[in-house]
Design a protein around this motif. Structure first.
Motif, mmCIF file in Angstrom:
data_model
loop_
_atom_site.group_PDB
_atom_site.id
_atom_site.type_symbol
_atom_site.label_atom_id
_atom_site.label_comp_id
_atom_site.label_asym_id
_atom_site.label_seq_id
_atom_site.Cartn_x
_atom_site.Cartn_y
_atom_site.Cartn_z
ATOM 1 N N LEU A 1 -10.588 61.172 -21.138
ATOM 2 C CA LEU A 1 -9.984 62.067 -20.144
ATOM 3 C C LEU A 1 -10.074 63.543 -20.522
ATOM 4 O O LEU A 1 -10.493 64.368 -19.703
ATOM 5 N N PRO A 2 -9.709 63.933 -21.755
ATOM 6 C CA PRO A 2 -9.842 65.353 -22.094
ATOM 7 C C PRO A 2 -11.294 65.845 -22.026
ATOM 8 O O PRO A 2 -11.543 66.975 -21.603
ATOM 9 N N ALA A 3 -12.219 64.987 -22.433
ATOM 10 C CA ALA A 3 -13.637 65.381 -22.414
ATOM 11 C C ALA A 3 -14.177 65.485 -21.005
ATOM 12 O O ALA A 3 -15.148 66.219 -20.743
ATOM 13 N N ALA A 4 -13.552 64.764 -20.058
ATOM 14 C CA ALA A 4 -14.079 64.693 -18.695
ATOM 15 C C ALA A 4 -13.915 65.989 -17.911
ATOM 16 O O ALA A 4 -14.370 66.098 -16.768
ATOM 17 N N GLU A 5 -13.289 66.985 -18.504
ATOM 18 C CA GLU A 5 -13.233 68.311 -17.872
ATOM 19 C C GLU A 5 -14.616 68.964 -17.846
ATOM 20 O O GLU A 5 -14.877 69.845 -17.029
ATOM 21 N N SER A 6 -15.499 68.514 -18.744
ATOM 22 C CA SER A 6 -16.828 69.124 -18.895
ATOM 23 C C SER A 6 -17.880 68.320 -18.148
ATOM 24 O O SER A 6 -18.000 67.103 -18.359
ATOM 25 N N PRO A 7 -18.677 68.959 -17.278
ATOM 26 C CA PRO A 7 -19.748 68.246 -16.577
ATOM 27 C C PRO A 7 -20.747 67.594 -17.540
ATOM 28 O O PRO A 7 -21.199 66.473 -17.307
ATOM 29 N N ARG A 8 -21.089 68.289 -18.622
ATOM 30 C CA ARG A 8 -22.030 67.731 -19.594
ATOM 31 C C ARG A 8 -21.451 66.485 -20.254
ATOM 32 O O ARG A 8 -22.149 65.478 -20.420
ATOM 33 N N MET A 9 -20.177 66.546 -20.615
ATOM 34 C CA MET A 9 -19.546 65.405 -21.262
ATOM 35 C C MET A 9 -19.429 64.225 -20.300
ATOM 36 O O MET A 9 -19.640 63.074 -20.689
ATOM 37 N N ARG A 10 -19.087 64.493 -19.051
ATOM 38 C CA ARG A 10 -18.967 63.405 -18.071
ATOM 39 C C ARG A 10 -20.292 62.650 -17.944
ATOM 40 O O ARG A 10 -20.326 61.416 -17.966
ATOM 41 N N ARG A 11 -21.368 63.383 -17.805
ATOM 42 C CA ARG A 11 -22.666 62.745 -17.646
ATOM 43 C C ARG A 11 -23.052 61.960 -18.900
ATOM 44 O O ARG A 11 -23.538 60.829 -18.813
ATOM 45 N N ALA A 12 -22.813 62.539 -20.074
ATOM 46 C CA ALA A 12 -23.222 61.896 -21.322
ATOM 47 C C ALA A 12 -22.375 60.662 -21.620
ATOM 48 O O ALA A 12 -22.897 59.638 -22.090
ATOM 49 N N ILE A 13 -21.065 60.726 -21.365
ATOM 50 C CA ILE A 13 -20.208 59.559 -21.591
ATOM 51 C C ILE A 13 -20.654 58.417 -20.684
ATOM 52 O O ILE A 13 -20.752 57.260 -21.123
ATOM 53 N N ALA A 14 -20.924 58.731 -19.422
ATOM 54 C CA ALA A 14 -21.395 57.699 -18.490
ATOM 55 C C ALA A 14 -22.734 57.131 -18.941
ATOM 56 O O ALA A 14 -22.980 55.920 -18.823
ATOM 57 N N ARG A 15 -23.590 57.988 -19.467
ATOM 58 C CA ARG A 15 -24.874 57.516 -19.986
ATOM 59 C C ARG A 15 -24.662 56.516 -21.108
ATOM 60 O O ARG A 15 -25.296 55.450 -21.140
ATOM 61 N N GLY A 16 -23.750 56.827 -22.037
ATOM 62 C CA GLY A 16 -23.464 55.910 -23.132
ATOM 63 C C GLY A 16 -22.891 54.593 -22.650
ATOM 64 O O GLY A 16 -23.236 53.519 -23.167
ATOM 65 N N ILE A 17 -22.022 54.639 -21.659
ATOM 66 C CA ILE A 17 -21.450 53.408 -21.104
ATOM 67 C C ILE A 17 -22.535 52.554 -20.466
ATOM 68 O O ILE A 17 -22.579 51.333 -20.655
ATOM 69 N N LEU A 18 -23.434 53.176 -19.722
ATOM 70 C CA LEU A 18 -24.504 52.419 -19.065
ATOM 71 C C LEU A 18 -25.498 51.861 -20.071
ATOM 72 O O LEU A 18 -26.028 50.759 -19.885
ATOM 73 N N TRP A 19 -25.743 52.580 -21.139
ATOM 74 C CA TRP A 19 -26.573 52.019 -22.214
ATOM 75 C C TRP A 19 -25.934 50.745 -22.744
ATOM 76 O O TRP A 19 -26.622 49.734 -22.937
ATOM 77 N N ARG A 20 -24.623 50.792 -22.965
ATOM 78 C CA ARG A 20 -23.935 49.610 -23.493
ATOM 79 C C ARG A 20 -23.962 48.457 -22.503
ATOM 80 O O ARG A 20 -24.250 47.312 -22.867
ATOM 81 N N LEU A 21 -23.678 48.726 -21.244
ATOM 82 C CA LEU A 21 -23.666 47.676 -20.228
ATOM 83 C C LEU A 21 -25.042 47.043 -20.071
ATOM 84 O O LEU A 21 -25.189 45.812 -20.042
ATOM 85 N N ASN A 22 -26.071 47.875 -19.981
ATOM 86 C CA ASN A 22 -27.425 47.356 -19.760
ATOM 87 C C ASN A 22 -27.958 46.605 -20.969
ATOM 88 O O ASN A 22 -28.557 45.530 -20.833
ATOM 89 N N ALA A 23 -27.748 47.164 -22.161
ATOM 90 C CA ALA A 23 -28.245 46.501 -23.374
ATOM 91 C C ALA A 23 -27.507 45.193 -23.609
ATOM 92 O O ALA A 23 -28.100 44.193 -24.034
ATOM 93 N N SER A 24 -26.203 45.174 -23.334
ATOM 94 C CA SER A 24 -25.426 43.954 -23.491
ATOM 95 C C SER A 24 -25.885 42.891 -22.511
ATOM 96 O O SER A 24 -25.972 41.702 -22.857
ATOM 97 N N ALA A 25 -26.191 43.293 -21.284
ATOM 98 C CA ALA A 25 -26.657 42.333 -20.275
ATOM 99 C C ALA A 25 -27.966 41.681 -20.694
ATOM 100 O O ALA A 25 -28.133 40.459 -20.595
ATOM 101 N N THR A 26 -28.898 42.487 -21.169
ATOM 102 C CA THR A 26 -30.182 41.941 -21.618
ATOM 103 C C THR A 26 -29.996 40.986 -22.789
ATOM 104 O O THR A 26 -30.598 39.910 -22.851
ATOM 105 N N TYR A 27 -29.126 41.369 -23.710
ATOM 106 C CA TYR A 27 -28.842 40.545 -24.879
ATOM 107 C C TYR A 27 -28.206 39.216 -24.473
ATOM 108 O O TYR A 27 -28.594 38.143 -24.964
ATOM 109 N N LEU A 28 -27.238 39.236 -23.554
ATOM 110 C CA LEU A 28 -26.577 38.009 -23.133
ATOM 111 C C LEU A 28 -27.498 37.130 -22.292
ATOM 112 O O LEU A 28 -27.450 35.895 -22.370
#
Length: 348
Positions: free
Chosen positions: A312-339
């Motif tokens: 939440l504190p980081a989400a004030e920044s547009p750069r941080m919002r995009r990068a955090i979402a990128r990291g989450i999607l990396w985790r979701l996609n990589a986990s899906a392929t692995y499972l």
């Protein structure tokens, strides 16, 4: 030389890459200055070219090449994450160049898996953004994946659980070190949240309750030697572990690490409930399931603290919002392929 294993997607050894694997393995076990003196000029160019060929083949869908790519990246990361009394190429320029080639190809492959335009859909208001992140995860095909909810819970055998814990060791078995790496340079509420998470991983000061120690109890139950663990890891298992290290070791990728590790903890309780159910169904020794029981509660608490004190504190920044979402999607996609890779044992 180290033997290159295979994943479910390939049954033949990646023989055309073995020479490069052997060459890089020897290099990584050589003192940094010596490695750099051996690989200069044309020799360095040729070696880097062979690594680039592995990346190109992996990008084209060659599963053997993907395994070799992630195997080599894992070996390079060990230079920076494991103590040793032997000479290594840590600090070597050529080893760094090889690692950067592998990291860049790995990151680009993960970015291509992100649905076009998805990152641009994120709300700008922090609380709406956090709700969007959770909604995106719940709508992802990995959420409540049948590997856990159908296979592990109801059908997995003791042998299946044994293989499961070996594959999971790439993240669960070193979560404390990942937290230690990612917290460097942070401050305020974020640093305190990471520190609290780390201290829980340290058993709150009780050596017997250190979470990596508890996780390793599972290896004792199943009598898993290090050599078997080395051979068992698939390309996608190595990939998930490598992504975690990649994001946690670079300060420029800190927000991606926030997303990746936060999503890891958020998904863990539901997944571990299924593992505990399977463990009880099979009547396995109680000492081996303490880690998973503990994390059903602790990771739920950590995930909420992580979202509110780090995201939440980081989400004030547009750069941080995009990068955090990128990291989450990396985790979701990589986990899906692995499972998905694990699922053939359900029908096979």
């Amino acid at each position: 030389m180290l033997e290159v294993g295979t994943s479910r997607a390939g049954t033949e050894p990646a023989s055309r890459f073995l020479t490069t694997v052997d060459e890089v393995t020897v290099l990584l076990g050589t003192a940094a200055d010596k490695a750099d003196s051996q690989y200069s000029g044309d020799a360095r160019t040729a070696l880097l070219g062979r690594v680039a060929e592995i990346n190109k083949a992996a990008d084209a869908g060659d599963q053997q090449a993907l395994y070799v790519q992630q195997y080599l990246l894992d070996r390079i990361y060990r230079l920076h994450t494991k103590l040793t009394d032997r000479e290594t190429a840590e600090g070597s320029v050529v080893a760094h160049e090889i690692g950067r080639l592998l990291e860049t190809a790995t990151a680009e492959a993960q970015d291509r898996l992100i649905e076009p335009g998805l990152l641009e859909e994120a709300p700008t208001e922090p609380r709406a953004y956090l709700s969007w992140l959770k909604k995106t995860a719940r709508e992802h095909r990995v959420y409540k994946h049948p590997y856990y909810h159908e296979f592990i819970r109801n059908r997995a055998t003791e042998a299946d659980l044994r293989n499961y814990v070996m594959q999971e060791s790439v993240v669960d078995g070193r979560f404390d070190d990942l937290l230690a790496m990612m917290q460097v340079g942070t401050a305020g509420a974020a640093k305190m949240e990471i520190a609290a998470n780390f201290w829980d991983e340290m058993g709150n000061g009780d050596r017997a309750q250190v979470h990596t120690t508890l996780f390793n109890k599972i290896f004792e139950v199943f009598q898993i030697p290090d050599e078997e663990l080395e051979r068992s890891l698939t390309a996608n298992s190595l990939l998930n572990g490598n992504l975690a290290v990649l994001l946690c070791r670079y300060r420029s990728l800190y927000p991606e690490a926030v997303g990746f590790l936060g999503m890891t903890e958020w998904m863990a309780p539901d997944r571990f409930v299924q593992v505990v159910h399977a463990w009880e169904r099979l009547g396995l020794p109680e000492v081996g399931i303490v880690y998973h029981r503990l994390h059903i509660t602790i990771d739920s608490q950590h995930a909420q603290g992580w979202f509110h004190n780090v995201v939440l504190p980081a989400a004030e920044s547009p750069r941080m919002r995009r990068a955090i979402a990128r990291g989450i999607l990396w985790r979701l996609n990589a986990s899906a392929t692995y499972l998905d890779e694990r699922m053939p044992s359900v029908t096979g």
